[in-house]
Design a protein around this motif. Structure first.
Motif, short mmCIF file in Angstrom:
data_model
loop_
_atom_site.label_atom_id
_atom_site.label_comp_id
_atom_site.label_asym_id
_atom_site.label_seq_id
_atom_site.Cartn_x
_atom_site.Cartn_y
_atom_site.Cartn_z
N TYR A 94 0.84 -1.20 0.00
CA TYR A 94 0.00 0.00 0.00
C TYR A 94 0.88 1.25 0.00
O TYR A 94 0.65 2.19 -0.77
N ALA A 95 1.89 1.25 0.86
CA ALA A 95 2.79 2.41 0.94
C ALA A 95 3.51 2.62 -0.39
O ALA A 95 3.63 3.75 -0.87
N ALA A 96 4.00 1.54 -0.98
CA ALA A 96 4.73 1.65 -2.26
C ALA A 96 3.82 2.22 -3.35
O ALA A 96 4.22 3.13 -4.08
N LEU A 97 2.61 1.70 -3.46
CA LEU A 97 1.68 2.20 -4.47
C LEU A 97 1.30 3.66 -4.20
O LEU A 97 1.17 4.46 -5.13
N SER A 98 1.14 4.00 -2.93
CA SER A 98 0.80 5.39 -2.58
C SER A 98 1.92 6.33 -3.00
O SER A 98 1.67 7.39 -3.60
N TRP A 99 3.17 5.96 -2.72
CA TRP A 99 4.30 6.79 -3.14
C TRP A 99 4.40 6.87 -4.66
O TRP A 99 4.74 7.93 -5.20
N ALA A 100 4.06 5.78 -5.35
CA ALA A 100 4.05 5.82 -6.82
C ALA A 100 3.04 6.85 -7.31
O ALA A 100 3.32 7.61 -8.24
N CYS A 101 1.88 6.87 -6.69
CA CYS A 101 0.85 7.85 -7.07
C CYS A 101 1.31 9.28 -6.79
O CYS A 101 1.10 10.18 -7.61
N VAL A 102 1.94 9.49 -5.63
CA VAL A 102 2.45 10.82 -5.30
C VAL A 102 3.48 11.26 -6.34
O VAL A 102 3.46 12.39 -6.84
N SER A 103 4.37 10.36 -6.69
CA SER A 103 5.44 10.66 -7.63
C SER A 103 4.90 11.04 -9.01
O SER A 103 5.26 12.08 -9.56
N ILE A 104 4.04 10.22 -9.57
CA ILE A 104 3.56 10.50 -10.93
C ILE A 104 2.67 11.73 -10.95
O ILE A 104 2.71 12.51 -11.90
#
Length: 158
Positions: free
Chosen positions: A125-135
């Motif tokens: 969940y954290a990894a996907l959340s950071w991916a969303c923040v990044s893009i």
């Protein structure tokens, strides 16, 4: 109509380089935490589509193809709710991508949080959340600067 815009990555390269380094760190977090390139690129494409960022959508479609995602799956991303081609994990990730992209509307609702949390571990969940923040950050830089997306050169017919 031609308009010159400030190109943030050229005008303040240090900030852009920091964002790029952040993006690479997020990619490493995804890999370590069990988010494969297929899932990550589906999320990156969907956020970029939702934001209307053609430049980032192209980059991530190219990366998705390199990760083995077929054309049918790519064309189904905008209509993922009506499509049967996505796994439970992919559907949950797409839901999270929408929540992060439209965060000002409802935040990440309890319903989305519970759904995604029932499919992914805390680390995923954290990894996907950071991916969303990044893009989403990259989308804003690119859209504000109106980065061009030139037509591709037609390939020769065999």
């Amino acid at each position: 109509m031609s308009e010159t815009r400030v190109h943030l990555s050229k005008t303040e390269p240090t900030a852009y380089q920091a964002l790029d380094a952040f993006s690479k760190t997020v990619g490493q977090i995804c890999a370590v935490n069990g988010i494969d390139d297929r899932l990550k690129e589906i999320v990156m494409i969907h956020c970029s589509q939702l934001n209307g960022c053609a430049y980032c959508a192209r980059i991530h479609v190219d990366r998705a193809v390199a990760a083995g995602i077929d054309t049918d799956t790519l064309t189904q991303i905008p209509t993922w709710r009506e499509s049967g081609v996505f796994s439970e994990r992919e559907r949950a990730a797409l839901e999270l991508a929408e929540a992060f992209t439209f965060i000002s509307e409802d935040g990440v609702s309890d319903e989305v949080y519970d759904l995604v949390g029932s499919v992914f571990t805390e680390k995923e969940y954290a990894a996907l959340s950071w991916a969303c923040v990044s893009i989403n950050a990259f989308n804003r830089v690119v859209i504000a600067g109106r980065y061009p997306v030139p037509a591709r050169t037609p390939q020769a017919q065999a």
